[in-house]
Design a protein around this motif. Sequence first.
Motif, mmCIF file in Angstrom:
data_model
loop_
_atom_site.group_PDB
_atom_site.id
_atom_site.type_symbol
_atom_site.label_atom_id
_atom_site.label_comp_id
_atom_site.label_asym_id
_atom_site.label_seq_id
_atom_site.Cartn_x
_atom_site.Cartn_y
_atom_site.Cartn_z
ATOM 1 N N THR A 144 0.848 -1.204 0.000
ATOM 2 C CA THR A 144 0.000 0.000 0.000
ATOM 3 C C THR A 144 0.880 1.249 0.000
ATOM 4 O O THR A 144 1.999 1.230 0.523
ATOM 5 N N GLU A 171 0.428 3.753 1.808
ATOM 6 C CA GLU A 171 0.575 4.207 3.196
ATOM 7 C C GLU A 171 1.854 3.661 3.830
ATOM 8 O O GLU A 171 2.525 4.336 4.596
ATOM 9 N N GLN A 172 2.197 2.397 3.498
ATOM 10 C CA GLN A 172 3.378 1.761 4.108
ATOM 11 C C GLN A 172 4.692 2.230 3.475
ATOM 12 O O GLN A 172 5.756 1.929 3.988
ATOM 13 N N PHE A 205 -3.079 12.255 -2.054
ATOM 14 C CA PHE A 205 -1.916 12.232 -1.162
ATOM 15 C C PHE A 205 -1.276 13.607 -0.973
ATOM 16 O O PHE A 205 -0.198 13.702 -0.423
ATOM 17 N N GLU A 235 0.157 14.658 2.305
ATOM 18 C CA GLU A 235 1.362 13.964 2.798
ATOM 19 C C GLU A 235 2.627 14.787 2.540
ATOM 20 O O GLU A 235 3.708 14.426 2.975
ATOM 21 N N LYS A 287 7.364 11.272 2.725
ATOM 22 C CA LYS A 287 7.091 10.390 1.579
ATOM 23 C C LYS A 287 7.587 11.057 0.297
ATOM 24 O O LYS A 287 7.478 12.274 0.160
#
Length: 437
Positions: A35, A37-38, A64, A67, A72
């Motif tokens: 994912t 997210e990870q 996103f 973020e 990230k």
Amino acid sequence: MKTFYIETFGCQMNVHDSEKVIGTLVTQGYSQVDTPEQAELVFYNTCSIRDKAEQKVFHRLQQFKKEHGKGKTFAVLGCVAQQEGEKIFEKAPHVSLVCGSASYNQLPQMLVQLAAGNRRVTGLSLDTEDTFETPFARRDNPHRAYLTIIEGCDKSCAYCVVPFTRGPERSRTSASVMTETRQLEDAGYTEIQLLGQNVNSYRDPSPAGWDFAALLRNMGQAPGIRRVRFTTSHPRDFVKDIVDAIDEHPSLCNHVHLPVQSGSTRILEAMQRMYTRDEYMRRIEWMRNARRPIAISTDIIVGFPGETEADFDATLGLLDEVKFDSIFGFKYSRRPNTPALNLEGQIPEEEKVRRLAIVQEKQRAIQLERHVGYVGVVEECLVEGFNQATGQWIGRTSQNKTLNFLRTDSSEVLAGRYVNVRVTRAGPNSLAGECVN
Ligand code: SAM
Ligand code: SF4
């Protein structure tokens, strides 16, 4: 270890490019996660062939946006990257890498720049003679492997972004293709699908100088490979020798995807396709005269600028005449930089929707009629998996038809094996049957 996530949009070329990108990242010490997210690095390998495909990517990036600055890193690869270039940094400031497919062989250096904290890394040059060759491609399917033989496109169809997004045609040397074939054999693959925007425009750049039919003949003799497929073929470069090669080598699958786009020679000319309807039909005739029946599939675009009712009828007439095994139908989509963008006679959206629905309804009836003719026939299938919901195995025939079947005598795992199946029922999109060995 750094983590990455990759999502792929678009065609088989993109799917296989992602396999190569994954292989490159893994050898650079990154590990893939399931994912975004990870992940520390999020890659989108994008498609811009139609407007809808392009919008999907910006929608994903939007999700996103918050973020940004939280550690990230986002990267846009592929056709949207090439088409939009540095404008992506303005539209989505949280993106740090924008890289088109012609620059993928420089990914390791770009990863180093990202790791050093550079937040505006680009790979946008189309000025390359190289192909993206990597011995590290991570293939998901354990039985069927994609193998790129030619990248880019030298045609200039009036509606298409590919020449702008994937750059000029570059063929791999025959030695490199055959080496990868042997590696795939050794790794246990039994089916290879040769890939290229126009796979049959292949021309070996080494002194051996193989054309596509010569490459097919050599692939057809690879000992461990039971099936060789290839996609996509361009009608202009489709010569009879390709059909002869299929006739000579049973491992060359009897399926050809030959996009016609329109049944009207007038529209084909406006599309700059470089063949007439009659020339296309000559190629169909070669295939109809082959020793093994060759399944033929195609792409159709409805609503190209200036397409009249008479032109559209010509496309419907072509469907009746050829009776394709399957088609991909598309509404014409206006694309940036393309010659058709500002042509007069743009067709309203509702009319494109109407024409596409007519094409699809007609084709559905044709497919059902064709498939009924298979009832009683025994076909060899490569087993792709098991469908828990229906309790059937999923097989694929050499003609690229899905043939679902029951096998009552054994609970053996069949995936990856070749079995014979007698067709007992036919639907418009698939066949059903019973295993006979
Ligand atoms: N090189 C292949 C050929 O020429 O036949 C096709 C490659 S293209 C990536 C795949 C298909 O997308 C095309 O055959 C065409 O039907 C469709 N396509 C490309 N551009 C399009 C556009 N602007 N609008 C609608 N369909 C499009
Ligand atoms: Fe696009 Fe035409 Fe090239 Fe196919 S041949 S990729 S449709 S420009």
